[in-house]
Design a protein around this motif. Structure first.
Motif, PDB file in Angstrom:
ATOM      1  N   LEU A 137      -6.057  -4.216   5.624  1.00  0.00           N
ATOM      2  CA  LEU A 137      -4.781  -3.530   5.726  1.00  0.00           C
ATOM      3  C   LEU A 137      -4.920  -2.019   5.569  1.00  0.00           C
ATOM      4  CD1 LEU A 137      -2.461  -6.009   3.806  1.00  0.00           C
ATOM      5  CD2 LEU A 137      -2.549  -5.595   6.274  1.00  0.00           C
ATOM      6  N   SER A 138      -5.990  -1.571   4.931  1.00  0.00           N
ATOM      7  CA  SER A 138      -6.204  -0.121   4.815  1.00  0.00           C
ATOM      8  C   SER A 138      -6.425   0.490   6.195  1.00  0.00           C
ATOM      9  CB  SER A 138      -7.364   0.197   3.877  1.00  0.00           C
ATOM     10  OG  SER A 138      -8.539  -0.440   4.312  1.00  0.00           O
ATOM     11  N   ASN A 139      -7.071  -0.243   7.096  1.00  0.00           N
ATOM     12  CA  ASN A 139      -7.247   0.238   8.473  1.00  0.00           C
ATOM     13  C   ASN A 139      -5.893   0.364   9.163  1.00  0.00           C
ATOM     14  OD1 ASN A 139     -10.099   0.280   8.375  1.00  0.00           O
ATOM     15  ND2 ASN A 139     -10.151  -1.907   8.771  1.00  0.00           N
ATOM     16  N   TYR A 140      -5.032  -0.605   8.937  1.00  0.00           N
ATOM     17  CA  TYR A 140      -3.693  -0.595   9.508  1.00  0.00           C
ATOM     18  C   TYR A 140      -2.899   0.594   8.961  1.00  0.00           C
ATOM     19  CZ  TYR A 140       0.843  -2.404  11.013  1.00  0.00           C
ATOM     20  OH  TYR A 140       2.065  -2.554  11.600  1.00  0.00           O
ATOM     21  N   LEU A 141      -2.994   0.804   7.654  1.00  0.00           N
ATOM     22  CA  LEU A 141      -2.295   1.907   7.015  1.00  0.00           C
ATOM     23  C   LEU A 141      -2.770   3.248   7.576  1.00  0.00           C
ATOM     24  CD1 LEU A 141      -0.407   3.090   4.881  1.00  0.00           C
ATOM     25  CD2 LEU A 141      -2.139   2.610   3.160  1.00  0.00           C
ATOM     26  N   GLY A 151       0.825  -1.199   0.000  1.00  0.00           N
ATOM     27  CA  GLY A 151       0.000   0.000   0.000  1.00  0.00           C
ATOM     28  C   GLY A 151       0.856   1.242   0.000  1.00  0.00           C
ATOM     29  N   VAL A 152       0.196   2.371  -0.240  1.00  0.00           N
ATOM     30  CA  VAL A 152       0.888   3.649  -0.301  1.00  0.00           C
ATOM     31  C   VAL A 152      -0.042   4.743   0.202  1.00  0.00           C
ATOM     32  CG1 VAL A 152       0.180   4.086  -2.703  1.00  0.00           C
ATOM     33  CG2 VAL A 152       2.240   5.193  -1.793  1.00  0.00           C
ATOM     34  N   LEU A 195     -13.666   3.719   5.076  1.00  0.00           N
ATOM     35  CA  LEU A 195     -12.386   3.702   5.786  1.00  0.00           C
ATOM     36  C   LEU A 195     -12.215   4.971   6.624  1.00  0.00           C
ATOM     37  CD1 LEU A 195      -9.543   2.594   6.377  1.00  0.00           C
ATOM     38  CD2 LEU A 195      -8.795   3.716   4.245  1.00  0.00           C
ATOM     39  N   ILE A 196     -12.526   6.101   6.036  1.00  0.00           N
ATOM     40  CA  ILE A 196     -12.389   7.388   6.719  1.00  0.00           C
ATOM     41  C   ILE A 196     -13.247   7.414   7.980  1.00  0.00           C
ATOM     42  CG2 ILE A 196     -12.971   9.843   6.502  1.00  0.00           C
ATOM     43  CD1 ILE A 196     -12.096   9.580   3.511  1.00  0.00           C
ATOM     44  N   LYS A 197     -14.482   6.997   7.859  1.00  0.00           N
ATOM     45  CA  LYS A 197     -15.394   7.007   9.014  1.00  0.00           C
ATOM     46  C   LYS A 197     -14.957   6.002  10.073  1.00  0.00           C
ATOM     47  CE  LYS A 197     -19.241   8.622   6.233  1.00  0.00           C
ATOM     48  NZ  LYS A 197     -20.474   8.250   5.530  1.00  0.00           N
ATOM     49  N   SER A 198     -14.482   4.837   9.639  1.00  0.00           N
ATOM     50  CA  SER A 198     -14.062   3.832  10.623  1.00  0.00           C
ATOM     51  C   SER A 198     -12.808   4.277  11.379  1.00  0.00           C
ATOM     52  CB  SER A 198     -13.831   2.471   9.963  1.00  0.00           C
ATOM     53  OG  SER A 198     -12.661   2.474   9.176  1.00  0.00           O
TER      54      SER A 198
END
Length: 172
Positions: free
Chosen positions: A110-114, A66-67, A144-147
């Motif tokens: 993984l987006s949550n982790y990022l 990811g980036v 993702l933003i809201k979470s």
């Protein structure tokens, strides 16, 4: 168990970053979103982010998964917000931009982790306020933003209807 961590991106990461961006552009297109369908973000944008030490890559073992960019400069297009307002206007903020995951790592959260690690890095750098924006049709990013605890503040105008974005803020 996989080794998962975040590190600053380097120029050597550009081919992997651009592959991830092209996959994200295709996903956005399949979702019907016009976001990132005009060639943005370009390799030059990421070269600048890397030179400014603002670009990060999410690593899974030895692979770029990811980036994202964590910028500290005030964003010119955030000066005018409509249909709402920023909650904190008298303190500095960091902005998260260009967040994307490689297609083979989707569905693994993984987006949550990022996102969490970007916020942690920002806090370590002295930031307590964070902003992010996304297109109204980008439901994945909105989730993702809201979470991550951000809340909607208003519309960001990037110059035309296609570029109009939903603006979000997180204040710690």
């Amino acid at each position: 168990m996989s080794l998962i961590y975040l590190r600053h991106a380097t120029q050597r990461d550009l081919p992997s970053i651009m592959t991830i961006i092209h996959e994200a552009q295709a996903l956005l297109k399949s979702d019907g979103s016009p976001q990132w369908q005009d060639g943005y973000p370009t390799e030059k944008v990421f070269q600048t982010d890397i030179q400014r030490n603002e670009c990060f890559v999410l690593m899974v073992n030895d692979q770029v998964a990811g980036v994202a960019t964590l910028a500290h400069d005030p964003q010119a297009n955030y000066q005018n917000i409509s249909d709402g307002h920023w909650d904190v206007t008298d303190q500095p903020y960091a902005t998260i931009h260009r967040l994307a995951l490689a297609s083979e790592f989707r569905g693994m959260h993984l987006s949550n982790y990022l996102m969490s690690n970007l916020i942690s890095i920002g806090v370590e750098q002295g930031m307590q306020n964070f902003r992010i924006d996304t297109h109204a049709m980008n439901k994945r990013m909105q989730g993702l933003i809201k979470s991550a605890g951000f809340h909607y503040c208003g519309m960001i105008d990037k110059g035309d209807e296609v570029q109009e974005r939903l603006g979000y803020e997180l204040n710690l």
